[in-house]
Design a protein around this motif. Structure first.
Motif, PDB file in Angstrom:
ATOM      1  N   TRP A  50     -14.428 -12.212   4.282  1.00 20.59           N
ATOM      2  CA  TRP A  50     -14.432 -11.110   3.309  1.00 20.59           C
ATOM      3  C   TRP A  50     -14.298  -9.773   4.011  1.00 20.59           C
ATOM      4  N   LYS A  51     -14.949  -9.625   5.153  1.00 23.51           N
ATOM      5  CA  LYS A  51     -14.837  -8.377   5.899  1.00 23.51           C
ATOM      6  C   LYS A  51     -13.433  -8.226   6.490  1.00 23.51           C
ATOM      7  N   LYS A  52     -12.868  -9.339   6.919  1.00 21.64           N
ATOM      8  CA  LYS A  52     -11.532  -9.290   7.516  1.00 21.64           C
ATOM      9  C   LYS A  52     -10.491  -8.838   6.504  1.00 21.64           C
ATOM     10  N   TYR A  53     -10.595  -9.321   5.270  1.00 22.66           N
ATOM     11  CA  TYR A  53      -9.575  -9.022   4.270  1.00 22.66           C
ATOM     12  C   TYR A  53      -9.887  -7.782   3.437  1.00 22.66           C
ATOM     13  N   ALA A  54     -11.081  -7.223   3.561  1.00 20.22           N
ATOM     14  CA  ALA A  54     -11.461  -6.069   2.748  1.00 20.22           C
ATOM     15  C   ALA A  54     -10.529  -4.891   3.012  1.00 20.22           C
ATOM     16  N   TRP A  55     -10.251  -4.147   1.939  1.00 19.94           N
ATOM     17  CA  TRP A  55      -9.388  -2.969   2.057  1.00 19.94           C
ATOM     18  C   TRP A  55      -9.981  -1.817   1.253  1.00 19.94           C
ATOM     19  N   PRO A  56     -10.066  -0.637   1.835  1.00 21.14           N
ATOM     20  CA  PRO A  56      -9.813  -0.264   3.229  1.00 21.14           C
ATOM     21  C   PRO A  56     -10.838  -0.905   4.163  1.00 21.14           C
ATOM     22  N   ALA A  57     -10.412  -1.254   5.357  1.00 17.72           N
ATOM     23  CA  ALA A  57     -11.244  -2.036   6.271  1.00 17.72           C
ATOM     24  C   ALA A  57     -12.492  -1.297   6.721  1.00 17.72           C
ATOM     25  N   GLY A  58     -12.470   0.027   6.717  1.00 18.57           N
ATOM     26  CA  GLY A  58     -13.602   0.794   7.209  1.00 18.57           C
ATOM     27  C   GLY A  58     -14.878   0.595   6.414  1.00 18.57           C
ATOM     28  N   PHE A  59     -14.747   0.159   5.146  1.00 21.39           N
ATOM     29  CA  PHE A  59     -15.924  -0.033   4.303  1.00 21.39           C
ATOM     30  C   PHE A  59     -16.449  -1.466   4.352  1.00 21.39           C
ATOM     31  N   ALA A  60     -15.782  -2.342   5.125  1.00 21.06           N
ATOM     32  CA  ALA A  60     -16.024  -3.781   5.035  1.00 21.06           C
ATOM     33  C   ALA A  60     -17.470  -4.179   5.267  1.00 21.06           C
ATOM     34  N   GLY A  61     -18.099  -3.686   6.338  1.00 20.68           N
ATOM     35  CA  GLY A  61     -19.450  -4.140   6.657  1.00 20.68           C
ATOM     36  C   GLY A  61     -20.542  -3.171   6.264  1.00 20.68           C
ATOM     37  N   LEU A  68     -10.168  -2.744  -8.328  1.00 23.19           N
ATOM     38  CA  LEU A  68      -9.319  -3.898  -8.626  1.00 23.19           C
ATOM     39  C   LEU A  68      -8.070  -3.890  -7.750  1.00 23.19           C
ATOM     40  N   PHE A  69      -7.518  -2.705  -7.508  1.00 24.87           N
ATOM     41  CA  PHE A  69      -6.363  -2.595  -6.623  1.00 24.87           C
ATOM     42  C   PHE A  69      -6.726  -3.033  -5.210  1.00 24.87           C
ATOM     43  N   ALA A  70      -7.902  -2.599  -4.734  1.00 25.05           N
ATOM     44  CA  ALA A  70      -8.355  -2.980  -3.395  1.00 25.05           C
ATOM     45  C   ALA A  70      -8.559  -4.484  -3.297  1.00 25.05           C
ATOM     46  N   ILE A  71      -9.135  -5.084  -4.326  1.00 28.06           N
ATOM     47  CA  ILE A  71      -9.354  -6.526  -4.335  1.00 28.06           C
ATOM     48  C   ILE A  71      -8.011  -7.261  -4.373  1.00 28.06           C
ATOM     49  N   GLY A  72      -7.059  -6.725  -5.105  1.00 29.40           N
ATOM     50  CA  GLY A  72      -5.731  -7.343  -5.157  1.00 29.40           C
ATOM     51  C   GLY A  72      -5.080  -7.410  -3.778  1.00 29.40           C
ATOM     52  N   ILE A  73      -5.213  -6.341  -3.003  1.00 33.78           N
ATOM     53  CA  ILE A  73      -4.685  -6.337  -1.642  1.00 33.78           C
ATOM     54  C   ILE A  73      -5.396  -7.386  -0.792  1.00 33.78           C
ATOM     55  N   SER A  74      -6.728  -7.480  -0.956  1.00 35.54           N
ATOM     56  CA  SER A  74      -7.504  -8.470  -0.196  1.00 35.54           C
ATOM     57  C   SER A  74      -7.078  -9.882  -0.558  1.00 35.54           C
ATOM     58  N   MET A  75      -6.890 -10.156  -1.844  1.00 38.87           N
ATOM     59  CA  MET A  75      -6.510 -11.493  -2.279  1.00 38.87           C
ATOM     60  C   MET A  75      -5.121 -11.877  -1.760  1.00 38.87           C
ATOM     61  N   ARG A  76      -4.239 -10.918  -1.711  1.00 35.45           N
ATOM     62  CA  ARG A  76      -2.897 -11.203  -1.203  1.00 35.45           C
ATOM     63  C   ARG A  76      -2.973 -11.629   0.264  1.00 35.45           C
TER      64      ARG A  76
END
Length: 355
Positions: A85-96, A152-160
């Motif tokens: 989840w952290k790897k695919y999160a977008w923007p990556a800076g907020f992941a952890g 939702l847009f950020a999650i869409g990028i992660s899911m892709r």
């Protein structure tokens, strides 16, 4: 543990699981596992997101510590799952960010946003009923539309990115229907023989976690349906809030809020009883913070509805809106994201079985 270390350990254990096959009927993970002979990083990530952390395989396993194999399937898959989840999160800076200080971040954002909404009530319209007597409908739409769409847009990028890495191919409606059906039943928390899982009761089976998950899921969907129906009534039919109790927004929202309260409170309670070493202990606080945030969303909504017509509405409205806004903005980086990953994993699994 870095993602490469977690995957390497999961791969080691997967090779042992595949040789043993004692747990092949426990959940969707093991049939998917046994369809492979070697495991890429994407394969391990897919298995991790299929896992519901029911822990039945751990208590049935003869190769857990002190055996030299030291298998701990729930733990290693939880670590891979979270790292993915952290790897695919977008923007990556907020992941952890939410993992490290989940409660503090959620509480600070709620307080800050609630303060802003309280100040915004100084610009309240001259006319308006119900909540709109304290805060204009236009201002609410201007704030919450981007706060809903951007996550939702950020999650869409992660899911892709996730779908590409796990080798996902184009799937048809049958795959999505299968995934939704399994998710709706919380099938993989029912145990291999339908007796439930071992999350909080060690080697004793229980359906409690499955039922609390279902209450949370359907409560959330009912609340979403209440908001959606109110939007349709407002824009399509010119029927503005407040709505009476015998109206679609209230008939969906009140039971939904109650179910969401009960489900999240139950999940938080079970989490205090479960062994943290069979999950990812480092993110226990972040996961609990998410559950409590979702509980706060439902509770503040119910209290606000109960206070309708009283002088407490402005304060409660600011608190509820601050809580909802915090929930929306943290969705891609809190455990709320797990629902999207799990649905994608179930769709990928259905796709593999079909092909």
């Amino acid at each position: 543990m870095q993602i490469s270390d977690a995957i390497a350990e999961a791969r080691r254990q997967a090779e042992i699981w595949n040789a043993c096959r004692y747990c092949e009927g426990y959940c969707a993970v093991f049939p998917a596992l046994q369809s492979e002979r070697s495991f890429s990083d994407g394969d391990i990530t897919q298995l991790a997101n299929l896992c519901h952390n029911c822990r039945g395989c751990y208590y049935a396993c003869q190769y857990t510590e002190p055996h030299e194999f030291a298998l701990n399937v729930p733990k290693v898959l939880a670590e891979v799952r979270h790292e993915s989840w952290k790897k695919y999160a977008w923007p990556a800076g907020f992941a952890g960010l939410f993992d490290r200080s989940g409660v503090v971040i959620a509480a600070s954002l709620i307080a800050g946003f609630a303060g802003i909404f309280a100040l915004a009530q100084g610009m309240k319209p001259e006319t308006g009923e119900g909540f709109y007597a304290s805060l204009s409908h236009t201002l609410m739409v201007a704030i919450f539309t981007p706060a809903f769409l951007l996550p939702l847009f950020a999650i869409g990028i992660s899911m892709r990115a996730y779908w590409r890495d796990v080798g996902g191919e184009s799937f048809n409606l049958a795959d999505l229907r299968s995934a939704l059906f399994d998710a709706g039943r919380i099938k993989n928390l029912s145990g291999g023989h339908g007796d439930g899982c071992n999350f909080e009761d060690e080697d004793r089976f229980s359906q409690a976690r499955r039922y609390f998950h279902q209450a949370t899921l359907y409560g959330f969907l009912l609340c979403f349906g209440a908001t959606a129906s109110g939007t349709v009534l407002h824009y399509a039919f010119g029927l503005e809030a407040p709505y009476g109790f015998i109206s679609l927004p209230k008939l969906l929202g009140v039971p939904g809020g109650i179910l969401l309260c009960l489900g999240t409170a139950g999940l938080a309670w079970l989490k205090t009883k479960a062994d943290p070493d069979l999950g990812a202990p480092k993110i226990w606080g972040g996961e609990m913070a998410f559950v409590l945030l979702l509980f706060a969303v439902s509770l503040t909504g119910l209290v606000l509805y109960a206070a309708t017509g009283t002088s407490a509405v402005p304060v409660l409205l600011a608190l509820h809106l601050g809580t909802v806004l915090t929930f929306f903005l943290l969705t891609p980086y809190s455990k709320m994201a797990h629902g999207f990953y799990r649905l994608a994993a179930l769709a990928r699994d259905a796709n593999c079985r079909r092909n």
